[in-house]
Design an enzyme around this catalytic site. Structure first.
Site, PDB file in Angstrom:
ATOM      1  N   HIS A 285      15.091  13.804 -19.428  1.00 45.95           N
ATOM      2  CA  HIS A 285      14.973  14.129 -20.860  1.00 45.95           C
ATOM      3  C   HIS A 285      16.025  13.344 -21.651  1.00 45.95           C
ATOM      4  O   HIS A 285      16.647  13.882 -22.573  1.00 45.95           O
ATOM      5  CB  HIS A 285      15.139  15.633 -21.097  1.00 45.95           C
ATOM      6  CG  HIS A 285      13.995  16.451 -20.557  1.00 45.95           C
ATOM      7  ND1 HIS A 285      12.827  16.633 -21.235  1.00 45.95           N
ATOM      8  CD2 HIS A 285      13.854  17.099 -19.378  1.00 45.95           C
ATOM      9  CE1 HIS A 285      11.992  17.384 -20.509  1.00 45.95           C
ATOM     10  NE2 HIS A 285      12.597  17.675 -19.367  1.00 45.95           N
ATOM     11  N   ASP A 348      16.541  20.059 -15.963  1.00 47.53           N
ATOM     12  CA  ASP A 348      15.132  20.381 -15.673  1.00 47.53           C
ATOM     13  C   ASP A 348      14.275  19.130 -15.502  1.00 47.53           C
ATOM     14  O   ASP A 348      14.604  18.056 -16.010  1.00 47.53           O
ATOM     15  CB  ASP A 348      14.554  21.247 -16.805  1.00 47.53           C
ATOM     16  CG  ASP A 348      14.689  20.588 -18.165  1.00 47.53           C
ATOM     17  OD1 ASP A 348      15.726  19.938 -18.408  1.00 47.53           O
ATOM     18  OD2 ASP A 348      13.767  20.706 -18.992  1.00 47.53           O
ATOM     19  N   GLU A 349      13.202  19.304 -14.792  1.00 45.19           N
ATOM     20  CA  GLU A 349      12.088  18.347 -14.717  1.00 45.19           C
ATOM     21  C   GLU A 349      12.498  16.901 -14.434  1.00 45.19           C
ATOM     22  O   GLU A 349      12.169  15.994 -15.194  1.00 45.19           O
ATOM     23  CB  GLU A 349      11.298  18.385 -16.033  1.00 45.19           C
ATOM     24  CG  GLU A 349      10.649  19.733 -16.272  1.00 45.19           C
ATOM     25  CD  GLU A 349       9.862  19.766 -17.560  1.00 45.19           C
ATOM     26  OE1 GLU A 349       8.721  20.223 -17.534  1.00 45.19           O
ATOM     27  OE2 GLU A 349      10.392  19.353 -18.609  1.00 45.19           O
ATOM     28  N   VAL A 350      13.192  16.703 -13.344  1.00 44.00           N
ATOM     29  CA  VAL A 350      13.584  15.348 -12.960  1.00 44.00           C
ATOM     30  C   VAL A 350      12.564  14.838 -11.953  1.00 44.00           C
ATOM     31  O   VAL A 350      12.401  15.414 -10.883  1.00 44.00           O
ATOM     32  CB  VAL A 350      15.001  15.361 -12.347  1.00 44.00           C
ATOM     33  CG1 VAL A 350      15.385  13.961 -11.906  1.00 44.00           C
ATOM     34  CG2 VAL A 350      15.991  15.912 -13.358  1.00 44.00           C
TER      35      VAL A 350
END
Ligand code: NGO
Length: 532
Positions: A285, A348-350
């Site tokens: 992100h 988050d969300e790697v």
């Protein structure tokens, strides 16, 4: 069934007595008029307090009148109480066409006084309070100014809904007699706002703060960076905002908060007993930062700015030392501008790092936060790295079942229960639905204690979230918030055994005129009998 019978009989008894106790009884009195009229007497006829207090008895057949000569008296030497007093005075000023006198005092005055008092050793604990309304006066007592503030929010809901009109519409103001003793279930009652996907101005964030403060939220988590925009001034890396802050989802102009504006938001929130928790999302992100500085990329090339809504495609370069110098600078400046003890570092969300790279990155990032004297909060993926003992985990994935190490402090934000950027239903235009629809009733039906197999003492509290891929102005935010924010407020504040949907639903319907008077762009769900 037993529950329903006891609710019905409590209601019948309360109605016979003209007394409203919990479960919230609706008196036989007629509904208030559609708009305040000069000279009219206004009293609350239906107590629709949200979140419902620990214990409350409201007697609408007895009341206190707030008049021009009512005095608001506060414990001496308490600037916070002076401010709360002023907010009560401001609330009733248009109706009274007068500004009530606020003065310090010791409680000796006999009658005609709204007294705000901080005393040691309140049995309600830090944020608890007692609110008493009798025909001779009003008294809010707590061991802290925060508790008095929450008492004042309850008092606001005992005032007639028409008090929320700001125009000069004089009317007599009555408050029903009440005995309320209250304290929250959770100490962390968070409201999250993504200002990266779409940017929200200082005034919009202040409005958001005002709206959640009414319902006793005490944390504002600001998501200040993401792929689509960097939103806070960092002196040592100025391109973050000049370049990285210039976009948002689709083709909007973006924006960012200067340090002075950030300080203004922190102070505004603090005045409403809300702690600001800033988030810089990493290691993914991160496109807005990577687009601003080529050296933050493994290939040394800055990618273009991004205005779509995909996730997981970007990440800082874990193999370069400059990455950690960058983090040290950014988190150092952010720590210096943030009075609260927490920095949120995302996590988050790697999707494009190996598990080992991710773990190494999160370990170093935690160390940097600690070096700057703050406590780490991160999304639940951080569980795949070594945690500092103080690190707080924020659970967001509906299916994140991996248990935290025993004793780890937790914030719960399950997307399928309390993400308010999820659509209400399939017909909704605003919102996403990757976690399913979150219709009215879904947040209320959730008991945080059942979410993970951990003792409730490990749960610091809950945090509702609005991500801003689809909402792009305050009207959109209000639509996503109301009515669900009231549900989340009661999940966070009211003890589980005292929560009942039918009872809540009636009280929720009773908020409609208040919201309209406040100009709130609510979603008038057909599931609720709105008293409009
Ligand atoms: C996820 C994701 C965000 C999205 C959001 C949308 C977390 C913690 N990461 O929540 O990037 O914006 O869903 O609902």
């Amino acid at each position: 069934m037993r529950q329903m019978i006891s609710v019905a009989s409590a209601l019948a008894t309360a109605m016979a007595l003209g007394v409203c106790t919990h479960p919230n009884a609706v008196t036989a009195a007629s509904a208030p008029p559609a708009a305040p009229v000069k000279g009219e007497q206004h009293a609350m006829t239906q107590p629709s307090i949200i979140p419902w207090p620990t214990s409350a008895t409201v007697n609408v057949s007895e009341r206190f009148q707030i008049t021009k000569s009512t005095i608001i008296e506060v414990s001496p030497g308490q600037p916070d109480l002076q401010r709360i007093a002023k907010s009560i005075a401001d609330l009733v000023a248009p109706a009274l066409e007068a500004s009530l006198t606020v003065r310090e005092g010791t409680g000796a005055a006999a009658s005609g006084v709204i007294r705000l008092e901080v005393t040691g050793g309140s049995p309600q604990g830090d944020e608890g309070y007692q609110l008493t309304v009798s025909p001779t006066g009003i008294r809010i007592v707590s061991s802290t100014p925060a508790g008095v503030f929450y008492g004042a929010q309850t008092l606001r809901q005992l005032l007639p809904w028409s008090i929320e009109y700001r125009g000069p519409r004089p009317f007599d103001v009555f408050v029903p007699s009440a005995q309320i003793s209250d304290k929250p279930r959770f100490g962390w009652r968070g409201a999250f706002l993504d200002v990266s996907r779409h940017f929200f101005s200082v005034d919009e964030v202040k409005r958001y703060i005002d709206l959640v403060a009414m319902y006793k939220f005490n944390r504002l988590h600001l998501h200040l960076s993401d792929d689509q925009g960097w939103r806070v001034q960092i002196d040592s890396w100025p391109n973050l905002t000049t370049h990285g802050g210039s976009t948002e989802v689709k083709d909007g102009p973006g924006g960012f908060y200067t340090k002075a504006q950030y300080a203004e938001l922190v102070a505004y929130a603090r005045d409403r007993f809300i702690l600001v928790v800033p988030e810089i999302d990493m290691p993914s992100h991160s496109n807005a930062a990577q687009a601003s500085y080529p050296e933050l990329n493994c290939n040394g090339i800055a990618p273009p700015l991004y205005t779509g809504i995909d996730v997981g495609f970007s990440n800082f370069c874990v193999d370069k030392e400059i990455t950690f110098k960058f983090l040290d600078d950014v988190l150092g400046e952010l720590a210096a501008m943030t009075p609260g003890p927490y920095l949120h570092i995302g996590g988050d969300e790697v999707k494009k790092m190996t598990p080992a790279q991710y773990a190494a990155f999160m370990e170093r990032a935690q160390g940097i936060v600690a070096k700057h004297g703050k406590t780490v909060i991160a999304w639940d993926e951080i569980i795949h790295s070594k945690l500092l003992p103080s690190t707080v985990i924020q659970y967001w994935r509906p299916d994140a079942s991996m248990a935290p190490p025993p004793g780890t402090k937790l914030i719960l934000s399950p997307a399928n229960k309390i993400y308010l950027d999820m659509k209400y239903d399939d017909n909704a235009v605003l919102g996403q639905n990757w976690a399913g629809n979150v219709d009215v009733g879904v947040p209320y039906g959730w008991d945080p204690a059942t979410h993970l197999k951990v003792p409730e003492s490990d749960i610091m509290g809950i945090e509702t979230a609005i991500w801003s891929e689809t909402p792009d102005n305050i009207r959109d935010l209000e639509f996503m918030l109301f009515p669900r924010i009231a549900e989340v407020a009661e999940v966070a504040w009211t003890a589980q055994p005292a929560r009942h949907w039918d009872d809540f639903r009636a009280r929720l319907g009773g908020q409609a005129r208040r919201w309209s008077a406040l100009g709130i762009n609510a979603y008038w769900s057909p599931k609720i009998d709105w008293q409009r």
